[in-house]
Scaffold this motif. Sequence first.
Motif: not given
Length: 203
Positions: A95-100, A137-139, A141-145
Motif C-alpha cells: 500500500r505504501q510502496h515501501r520495499a523494505v 521485490v517479493a520474489l 525476498a522469497t528466494t533469499a529466505v
Amino acid sequence: VPHYPWLYPPQTALALVPFGALPVVVGVPALHITLLGLTIVALATAARIAGLSGPRLALALAIAVASQAFLICIRDGHPIGLVLLGATQTFAGLRQHRAVRLTIGVALASIKPHILIAFAFAAAMYMIIRDRRSLGVALAATTAVTLPGELLYPFPLGALGLAGRERAALDLSTTGALARDLGGGLTLTAAMILTALVLAALA
C-alpha cells in the motif's frame, strides 16, 4: 502418524535455533513468551492498518484472543504471530510502496506460508496487474529466505504426500477441522480453499 514429516519450511527450523540452544526449562517458556508477544504485536498492527479504534478495536481484539487460532497456536507454540505480522507488513509495504517493509513481510510470511494461501494469491494478483516492481521485490525476498534452507534441508514433499490423509484426520486448523466436522474430509477442504482463492481474486 506414519511418515509424518516436518511440515514447516526449512527456514522455520533455523529461526528456532536460538530457543533450541537454551536448556529446555528456559527455551520452551522463552519460545512461548516470544510468540505470545509477537502475536499481540501482530494483532495490534493489523487493527491499526484496518483503522480500528475505541469500542470496535476492543471488540476485535477480544474476538481475536478468544479465537481457536489464537488459543491453540499460542498453547502449542505455533508461529501464527510471525505469519500474521508478515501478512500485515506485506499489505502495508504494498500500500505504501515501501520495499523494505514488503521484504520483511514476505520473509516473515514464509515461516508457514500455506496458512496465507488466499492472501498470497490476492497479493500476487495485485502485483502482477498493478505493481510489477513490488512483485520483483517479493520474489527476490522469497528466494533469499527459502533457497538456503531448501538447499540444506529440502522440504519432504514425498513424505508429505504419504501423510496427507493421516494428517487431515488430526488437523486442528480452522478449515480442515470444519471440513472434517461437516463430513467432507479432504475433498471439502480443497473446495473451501478453492472458494477462498476465487473470492480473493475477485476482491
